[in-house]
Design an enzyme around this catalytic site. Structure first.
Site, PDB file in Angstrom:
ATOM      1  N   GLN A  98       9.539  -2.735 -10.773  1.00  0.00           N
ATOM      2  CA  GLN A  98       8.351  -3.136 -10.035  1.00  0.00           C
ATOM      3  C   GLN A  98       8.617  -4.487  -9.375  1.00  0.00           C
ATOM      4  O   GLN A  98       8.869  -5.483 -10.054  1.00  0.00           O
ATOM      5  CB  GLN A  98       7.119  -3.237 -10.927  1.00  0.00           C
ATOM      6  CG  GLN A  98       5.860  -3.477 -10.087  1.00  0.00           C
ATOM      7  CD  GLN A  98       4.619  -3.716 -10.898  1.00  0.00           C
ATOM      8  OE1 GLN A  98       4.516  -4.749 -11.559  1.00  0.00           O
ATOM      9  NE2 GLN A  98       3.674  -2.786 -10.839  1.00  0.00           N
ATOM     10  N   TYR A 179      -2.278  -9.681  -6.924  1.00  0.00           N
ATOM     11  CA  TYR A 179      -1.073 -10.384  -6.489  1.00  0.00           C
ATOM     12  C   TYR A 179      -0.913 -10.283  -4.968  1.00  0.00           C
ATOM     13  O   TYR A 179      -1.813  -9.814  -4.270  1.00  0.00           O
ATOM     14  CB  TYR A 179       0.131  -9.882  -7.272  1.00  0.00           C
ATOM     15  CG  TYR A 179      -0.038 -10.138  -8.754  1.00  0.00           C
ATOM     16  CD1 TYR A 179      -0.203 -11.445  -9.228  1.00  0.00           C
ATOM     17  CD2 TYR A 179      -0.102  -9.099  -9.678  1.00  0.00           C
ATOM     18  CE1 TYR A 179      -0.407 -11.702 -10.577  1.00  0.00           C
ATOM     19  CE2 TYR A 179      -0.310  -9.354 -11.032  1.00  0.00           C
ATOM     20  CZ  TYR A 179      -0.467 -10.654 -11.470  1.00  0.00           C
ATOM     21  OH  TYR A 179      -0.681 -10.910 -12.800  1.00  0.00           O
ATOM     22  N   ARG A 226       2.217   0.591  -6.159  1.00  0.00           N
ATOM     23  CA  ARG A 226       1.083   0.661  -7.083  1.00  0.00           C
ATOM     24  C   ARG A 226      -0.121  -0.036  -6.456  1.00  0.00           C
ATOM     25  O   ARG A 226       0.002  -1.136  -5.918  1.00  0.00           O
ATOM     26  CB  ARG A 226       1.423  -0.010  -8.421  1.00  0.00           C
ATOM     27  CG  ARG A 226       0.368   0.262  -9.503  1.00  0.00           C
ATOM     28  CD  ARG A 226       0.758  -0.355 -10.829  1.00  0.00           C
ATOM     29  NE  ARG A 226       0.156   0.352 -11.947  1.00  0.00           N
ATOM     30  CZ  ARG A 226      -0.419  -0.243 -12.989  1.00  0.00           C
ATOM     31  NH1 ARG A 226      -0.497  -1.556 -13.052  1.00  0.00           N
ATOM     32  NH2 ARG A 226      -0.910   0.474 -13.980  1.00  0.00           N
ATOM     33  N   GLY A 310       0.174   2.115 -20.752  1.00  0.00           N
ATOM     34  CA  GLY A 310       0.626   0.775 -21.053  1.00  0.00           C
ATOM     35  C   GLY A 310       0.673   0.503 -22.536  1.00  0.00           C
ATOM     36  O   GLY A 310       1.728   0.588 -23.172  1.00  0.00           O
TER      37      GLY A 310
END
Length: 359
Positions: A98, A179, A226, A310
């Site tokens: 990622q 982000y 994502r 996760g």
């Protein structure tokens, strides 16, 4: 649930099952961003899933936000990650890195060059950041110039090439969780007046250009992204036209024939249904807080081709075996999520061999 354990073609690869490990920041890299000694063991322990998506990995010095997060922009980073990819491949799983540029979610004390964070606009997120001297307010970032936005696209391209050099099967761009890429989507973070701000098409432009550059560099069938539509972390507000931005963005990305689209679902079922219609390729779906009883439901219904997890994957290195056996799951230790050593990283117990054989 049995369909979860079927193989599936994703991009240029065949996955051993339809389960993925979601990206999770663990803050255990060396100070220079090279993966630490335990990282290969950590990921290889969890290689029973078909696809591992690594923790967010910065594509440049400007991309770092947190302490001890890994990078993929130096020769040392490549060498360190090669040990990880070799260990994962030995177990039969595929691994996508990622690529995460933190943007304004950064503090100068945490980056190699100790410079001010960069972002679409000079707007602070109104949040704190843990540093070596404790929690500090995140300062106002510096707005990227138009040329610097294009250079950041080039940084993603180079990082993708280095990821492949390190043995990655592909890369997933982090366009979620407040982000840099998502900062461009949100009017609360993006007040630009150039080609990267204002209209839906302009706010989506950076994401599309970054994905396209990576796909050109390493192949669309090794490229993914994502997204987290509607998330409101750290001052992110995508506005009333947020859902329409994602409809536009997904339709544009669908034209690129990417390996997959990874969606972190926030509860807007109508938008998710529209994304499913617009996206003709592989959809990897992550539902935070999904219960054990719900595992497999999205694959069974056809809403997603792959489900990502996760905490359950973190706390259960033998996650797939436990699902097959109907065995109980370890609980994740939140106190050890970030930083430290083996505790809460590589010391979660696996099922006893006798339990697996009995199943």
């Amino acid at each position: 649930m049995s369909k979860l354990f079927d193989t599936i073609s994703v991009g240029r690869y065949t996955l051993q099952n339809r389960l993925a490990m979601a990206p999770m920041t663990r803050s255990r890299a060396q100070p220079d961003g090279t993966p630490g000694e335990l990282t290969a063991e950590y990921y290889s322990q969890r290689a029973g899933v078909g696809l591992i998506v690594t923790e967010g990995t910065q594509p440049s010095e400007d991309g770092q936000g947190y302490l001890f997060t890994p990078g993929i922009h130096t020769d040392a980073h490549v060498a360190g990650w090669k040990k990880v990819t070799d260990a994962v491949h030995a177990k039969g799983a595929r691994i996508f890195f990622q690529l995460m540029h933190a943007g304004r979610m950064s503090h100068p004390d945490n980056t190699p060059h100790h410079r001010q964070g960069v972002a679409p606009s000079a707007i602070a997120p109104g949040a704190g950041m843990f540093t070596m001297t404790g929690m500090q307010d995140i300062p106002v970032p510096r707005a990227l110039s138009t040329d610097e936005v294009r250079q950041t696209v080039a940084d993603f391209r180079l990082a993708a090439r280095r990821a492949i050099d390190a043995g990655a099967d592909g890369v997933e761009l982090h366009g979620a969780n407040a982000y840099l890429i998502q900062q461009f989507f949100a009017p609360s973070a993006n007040t630009r007046t150039d080609a990267y701000g204002g209209s839906i098409a302009n706010r989506a432009r950076f994401a599309i250009e970054a994905v396209r550059a990576v796909a050109e560099e390493i192949g669309a069938d090794r490229t993914a992204i994502r997204l987290s539509p509607g998330i409101t972390l750290w001052g992110i507000d995508e506005g009333t036209d947020g859902p329409d931005l994602y409809r536009y963005l997904v339709a544009e990305l669908d034209k690129l024939d990417l390996a997959y689209l990874h969606v972190m679902h926030q509860g807007d079922e109508a938008l998710l249904a529209d994304i499913r219609k617009l996206w003709r390729g592989t959809l990897v779906l992550n539902r935070p807080g999904r219960s054990r009883e719900q595992v497999g439901s999205d694959v069974a219904s056809g809403l997603a081709e792959v489900e990502s997890y996760g905490q359950m994957a973190l706390a259960n290195p033998d996650f797939v075996e436990r699902l097959k056996a109907g065995a109980p799951m370890n609980e994740a230790d939140r106190a050890s999520y970030f930083g430290g050593g083996a505790q809460g990283y590589t010391d979660y117990p696996a099922l006893a061999a006798s339990v697996v054989q009995a199943a």
